[in-house]
Design an enzyme around this catalytic site. Structure first.
Site, PDB file in Angstrom:
ATOM      1  N   ASP A 108      -3.306   4.446   2.756  1.00  0.00           N
ATOM      2  CA  ASP A 108      -3.650   4.809   4.133  1.00  0.00           C
ATOM      3  C   ASP A 108      -3.350   6.289   4.336  1.00  0.00           C
ATOM      4  O   ASP A 108      -2.228   6.739   4.082  1.00  0.00           O
ATOM      5  CB  ASP A 108      -2.804   4.013   5.145  1.00  0.00           C
ATOM      6  CG  ASP A 108      -3.265   2.570   5.264  1.00  0.00           C
ATOM      7  OD1 ASP A 108      -4.411   2.273   4.888  1.00  0.00           O
ATOM      8  OD2 ASP A 108      -2.468   1.746   5.749  1.00  0.00           O
ATOM      9  N   ASP A 163       0.858  -1.180   0.000  1.00  0.00           N
ATOM     10  CA  ASP A 163       0.000   0.000   0.000  1.00  0.00           C
ATOM     11  C   ASP A 163       0.897   1.234   0.000  1.00  0.00           C
ATOM     12  O   ASP A 163       2.117   1.117  -0.076  1.00  0.00           O
ATOM     13  CB  ASP A 163      -0.931   0.003   1.232  1.00  0.00           C
ATOM     14  CG  ASP A 163      -0.171   0.227   2.548  1.00  0.00           C
ATOM     15  OD1 ASP A 163       1.071   0.320   2.532  1.00  0.00           O
ATOM     16  OD2 ASP A 163      -0.842   0.318   3.591  1.00  0.00           O
ATOM     17  N   ASP A 201       1.421   4.798   2.355  1.00  0.00           N
ATOM     18  CA  ASP A 201       1.019   5.407   3.631  1.00  0.00           C
ATOM     19  C   ASP A 201       1.404   6.885   3.662  1.00  0.00           C
ATOM     20  O   ASP A 201       2.546   7.235   3.374  1.00  0.00           O
ATOM     21  CB  ASP A 201       1.741   4.690   4.790  1.00  0.00           C
ATOM     22  CG  ASP A 201       1.529   3.182   4.757  1.00  0.00           C
ATOM     23  OD1 ASP A 201       0.454   2.734   5.167  1.00  0.00           O
ATOM     24  OD2 ASP A 201       2.447   2.463   4.297  1.00  0.00           O
TER      25      ASP A 201
END
Ligand code: ATP
Ligand code: MN
Ligand code: MN
Length: 366
Positions: A290, A204, A206
């Site tokens: 995120d 992902d 962040d």
């Protein structure tokens, strides 16, 4: 045949936060094996075993050369009996029989496939397996009720299991920066997580968002999300508000490593650049992102807490508690001896409070 005198001996600190762990791993044959067993333990809700394997793997990652003989490991910390058995197997036979049989087991394969769905954790996957669901097809046919996250996870399964590149992370960073500047000029965006540690790919991306004027960041996340949504950048998002001030158990002693910042777990729709277009002619891909908002007064702690690695963070907190009688979280550092919070505006200051040599992000890859 190598004599004892010829093999290099190592001297290594026992806490991962005392060590410099770059991405240059000389023992990936061993750490891959131990990491797989760690993952299997975590997926089976055996957290203690998981941490033991993670610690052993992290120790080997920090060694300056390749281990070729068991005798080199004598006296090293973090290597339990089980981990040593696995290492011995790999050194002698090239592979670990336990790792091989785990990899081949029906249960491990199913856990990997099912927890590969965003929104599905070990507990849910375990329940499904007990109901005879081992793959995505069986899951779709089963008529199981999926929540919103799991539906999105299943829909974008292939994209979300494709590693995110640094170039894609940077492209998303520009979008987030633009969103943040549009809704609150002067706000700052920092890339955290694995990419801040210099990793070339990640599962992902962040980001940590703040504003130099304390209090200005309040209410920022819903505005950022609304902007992103209006521009069509979001395939999924779930925003959780900040619960730091209302928490009863005190900020420095969170129940887990979960912090209480306002956060958004999202799936971005990232338009591919021309040369990245694939045979399928899909012009965009889904990417997990995120977003976390922190007030500037907690920013240094938040950056430290969100840069990782997960084991490095765990070890920092263990060091703080066991060696310094302090409580470290992504919000603050509390000194239990002096009974007061220690303010910091940089990561360097936090390491100094903890009596640790400063370790830059690129050397936190434990
Ligand atoms: P990857 O490349 O796989 O994404 P990563 O190191 O970026 O690797 P993440 O799972 O994205 O891994 O986590 C990044 C950092 O954020 C870690 O240090 C982790 O401890 C922290 N973190 C992740 N989730 C939470 C959470 N819910 N609460 C507090 N901290 C978290
Ligand atoms: Mn990450
Ligand atoms: Mn993350």
């Amino acid at each position: 045949q190598i004599s004892e005198a010829e093999v290099a001996l190592f001297s290594v600190s026992s806490y991962a936060c005392q060590r410099r762990t770059t991405l240059d791993n000389h023992n990936s044959n061993l750490t891959d094996a131990l990491s797989l067993l760690a993952e299997n333990a975590e997926l089976s809700n055996e957290d203690g075993r998981g941490v033991a394997f993670r610690r052993a793997a992290a120790l080997l990652k920090a060694l300056p050369t390749q281990v070729i003989s068991m005798s080199q490991l004598r006296g090293l910390p973090c290597l339990g009996e089980h981990s040593l058995r696995v290492i011995k197997d790999v050194l002698e036979n090239g592979v670990s029989s336990e790792v091989e049989s785990t990899k081949q087991s029906k249960r491990y394969k199913a856990l990997k496939i099912l927890t590969g769905i965003f929104g599905v954790g070990a507990k849910t996957a375990d329940r499904w397996i007990r109901e005879g669901i081992y793959n995505l097809e069986q899951l779709r046919d089963s008529g199981q009720t999926l929540n919103r996250a799991q539906k999105a996870g299943l829909e974008h399964y292939d994209d979300l299991n494709e590693p995110v590149t640094k170039a894609e992370a940077d492209a998303i960073g520009e979008i987030v920066q633009k969103a943040v500047n549009s809704v609150l000029p002067g706000s700052e965006v920092a890339l955290t997580g694995g990419f801040r540690r210099g990793k070339l790919t990640g599962h992902d991306v962040d980001f940590l968002i703040t504003h130099p004027e304390e209090g200005k960041e309040v209410g920022l996340m819903p505005k950022v999300v609304a902007w992103l949504e209006s521009q069509g950048f979001l395939l999924y998002q779930k925003t959780t508000r900040n619960s730091y001030l209302e928490s009863k158990d005190g900020p420095a002693r969170p129940a887990s490593n979960m912090d209480r910042f306002e956060r958004c777990f999202s799936i971005f729709k990232l338009t591919k650049r021309k040369e990245q277009e694939t045979a399928s002619h899909k012009i965009w891909r889904a990417v997990r992102v995120d977003l976390v908002v922190s007030p500037i007064s907690q920013f240094a702690f938040a950056v430290l807490g969100w840069t990782g690695s997960k084991l490095f963070e765990r070890e920092l907190r263990r060091w703080a508690g066991h060696e310094k009688n302090m409580s470290l979280s992504s919000h603050a550092l509390f000194d239990n001896t002096q009974n007061k919070y220690l303010r910091a505006t940089s990561e360097e200051e936090i390491f100094a409070y903890l009596g640790l040599e400063y370790i830059p992000p690129s050397e936190r890859n434990a």
